[in-house]
Design a protein around this motif. Structure first.
Motif, short mmCIF file in Angstrom:
data_model
loop_
_atom_site.label_atom_id
_atom_site.label_comp_id
_atom_site.label_asym_id
_atom_site.label_seq_id
_atom_site.Cartn_x
_atom_site.Cartn_y
_atom_site.Cartn_z
N VAL A 116 39.46 33.59 53.73
CA VAL A 116 40.36 32.68 54.43
C VAL A 116 41.74 33.30 54.43
O VAL A 116 42.28 33.63 53.36
N ILE A 117 42.32 33.50 55.60
CA ILE A 117 43.66 34.07 55.72
C ILE A 117 44.60 32.99 56.24
O ILE A 117 44.36 32.41 57.29
N ILE A 118 45.66 32.75 55.48
CA ILE A 118 46.64 31.72 55.85
C ILE A 118 47.94 32.40 56.24
O ILE A 118 48.50 33.19 55.47
N SER A 119 48.40 32.15 57.44
CA SER A 119 49.69 32.66 57.90
C SER A 119 50.23 31.70 58.93
O SER A 119 49.62 31.52 59.99
N LEU A 120 51.35 31.09 58.63
CA LEU A 120 51.90 30.09 59.54
C LEU A 120 52.17 30.68 60.92
O LEU A 120 51.71 30.16 61.93
N SER A 121 52.90 31.80 60.96
CA SER A 121 53.22 32.41 62.26
C SER A 121 52.10 33.29 62.77
O SER A 121 51.91 33.43 63.98
N GLY A 122 51.34 33.92 61.88
CA GLY A 122 50.27 34.82 62.27
C GLY A 122 50.75 36.05 63.02
O GLY A 122 49.93 36.73 63.65
N ARG A 123 52.04 36.36 62.95
CA ARG A 123 52.60 37.41 63.78
C ARG A 123 52.87 38.71 63.04
O ARG A 123 53.08 39.76 63.67
N ASN A 124 52.86 38.67 61.71
CA ASN A 124 53.22 39.86 60.94
C ASN A 124 52.03 40.81 60.75
O ASN A 124 50.87 40.41 60.85
N ALA A 125 52.34 42.05 60.48
CA ALA A 125 51.30 43.08 60.36
C ALA A 125 50.29 42.76 59.26
O ALA A 125 49.09 42.97 59.44
N LEU A 126 50.76 42.24 58.14
CA LEU A 126 49.87 42.04 56.99
C LEU A 126 48.69 41.10 57.28
O LEU A 126 47.54 41.50 57.10
N PRO A 127 48.90 39.88 57.74
CA PRO A 127 47.74 39.02 58.01
C PRO A 127 46.88 39.51 59.18
O PRO A 127 45.65 39.35 59.15
N VAL A 128 47.51 40.11 60.20
CA VAL A 128 46.74 40.60 61.34
C VAL A 128 45.82 41.74 60.90
O VAL A 128 44.61 41.74 61.20
N GLU A 129 46.36 42.69 60.16
CA GLU A 129 45.54 43.81 59.68
C GLU A 129 44.51 43.35 58.66
O GLU A 129 43.40 43.90 58.61
N MET A 130 44.86 42.36 57.86
CA MET A 130 43.91 41.85 56.88
C MET A 130 42.68 41.30 57.61
O MET A 130 41.54 41.56 57.21
N ALA A 131 42.92 40.57 58.68
CA ALA A 131 41.80 40.02 59.45
C ALA A 131 41.00 41.14 60.12
O ALA A 131 39.76 41.14 60.08
N GLN A 132 41.69 42.08 60.74
CA GLN A 132 41.00 43.19 61.41
C GLN A 132 40.12 43.96 60.44
O GLN A 132 38.94 44.23 60.72
N LYS A 154 56.86 36.67 69.52
CA LYS A 154 56.16 37.93 69.80
C LYS A 154 55.54 38.47 68.51
O LYS A 154 56.11 38.34 67.43
N SER A 155 54.38 39.07 68.64
CA SER A 155 53.71 39.68 67.50
C SER A 155 54.55 40.83 66.94
O SER A 155 55.22 41.55 67.68
N ARG A 156 54.47 41.00 65.62
CA ARG A 156 55.11 42.15 64.98
C ARG A 156 54.08 43.23 64.64
O ARG A 156 54.41 44.19 63.96
N HIS A 157 52.84 43.05 65.12
CA HIS A 157 51.81 44.06 64.87
C HIS A 157 51.73 44.99 66.07
O HIS A 157 51.96 44.57 67.21
N VAL A 158 51.39 46.24 65.80
CA VAL A 158 51.37 47.25 66.87
C VAL A 158 50.42 46.89 68.00
O VAL A 158 50.63 47.29 69.15
N SER A 159 49.39 46.10 67.70
CA SER A 159 48.43 45.70 68.72
C SER A 159 48.99 44.66 69.67
O SER A 159 48.44 44.44 70.76
N GLY A 160 50.07 44.00 69.25
CA GLY A 160 50.59 42.89 70.03
C GLY A 160 49.84 41.61 69.82
O GLY A 160 50.14 40.59 70.45
#
Length: 251
Positions: A116-132, A154-160
């Motif tokens: 389970v990944i919790i991230s209010l904004s879901g925009r930062n690299a850490l939760p996005v990469e954790m899910a990937q 806007k997303s802060r991850h390189v994938s957008g």
């Protein structure tokens, strides 16, 4: 002293959000609870991750009286709480590419587990990469996030992409951008955030669903009791012995 009007407004705002997630996210809650039950019944392990204040809801279901003994905290050093100094370092670490993969690769998480990944904004690299990376390893990923951020920031991850784009199941906390629920003339910043209340409720609703689903399958949910009630320590000792290979906070 008269009752605080703003206190009442906060409770109203929090209750309104809780009613929304109860009614609008019921299918997602059911799916997440079923996935948790599938994992428990199938011999898998459970993990929860959140950074910053999102970690509070993750910690809330780990080693908790009335909670599933198999839920483990997947901790990323420096991001779990405000005990890191300076506290702003935790926010900065959420934006570091590659940190999630390093943590997952050194964790006990493996194919067949659930995260389970919790991230209010879901925009930062850490939760996005954790899910990937978790999905690439064969884990089922449940995300709890505010979908509003995907259209208002806007997303802060390189994938957008956002966290919601890389999950098997997504629960929308309905929290407005910025989190705070109240404003007051003469106060420049909004205040009284409700994301912790709502996200913790979503987590507990998922766990309750999982317990219900396990019982329906004839499986006793591996629940912990309070150590402050008679027999609690003995009960918990038995559960931890029985499921010791799937519990990582006890070693």
């Amino acid at each position: 002293m008269s009752d605080s009007k703003l206190a009442g407004q906060f409770f109203d705002a929090a209750i309104g959000l809780l009613e929304r997630v109860r009614d609008e996210e019921s299918a997602a809650i059911a799916a997440a609870g079923t996935a948790i039950a599938d994992t428990v019944a199938g011999g898998g392990r459970l993990f929860a991750f959140g950074a910053g204040h999102s970690s509070l809801a993750a910690q809330d279901v780990v080693y908790r009286a009335g909670g599933l003994a198999l839920m483990n905290l997947l901790a990323v050093p420096g991001t779990v709480g405000v005990d890191v100094m300076p506290a702003t370092l935790g926010s900065a670490l959420e934006r570091v590419d590659g940190l999630a993969s390093a943590v997952l690769d050194s964790s006990p998480a493996r194919s067949g587990d659930l995260l389970v990944i919790i991230s209010l904004s879901g925009r930062n690299a850490l939760p996005v990469e954790m899910a990937q990376n978790a999905r690439a390893l064969g884990l089922t990923v449940v995300g709890i996030t505010s979908v509003a951020y995907t259209t208002g920031t806007k997303s802060r991850h390189v994938s957008g992409g956002f966290l919601r784009d890389h999950c098997d199941i997504v629960l929308d906390s309905k929290i407005a951008i910025g989190d705070a629920t109240l404003t007051l003339e003469g106060v420049e910043a909004p205040f009284a955030p409700a994301s912790t209340v709502v996200t913790s409720a979503l987590m507990q609703a998922m766990m309750a669903t999982a317990a219900e689903e396990l019982v329906a399958r004839g499986v006793e949910p591996p629940l912990l009791r309070s150590g402050n009630v008679d027999g609690g320590h003995e009960w918990n000792g038995r559960v931890m012995r029985e499921y010791g290979d799937r519990i990582f906070y006890r070693h």
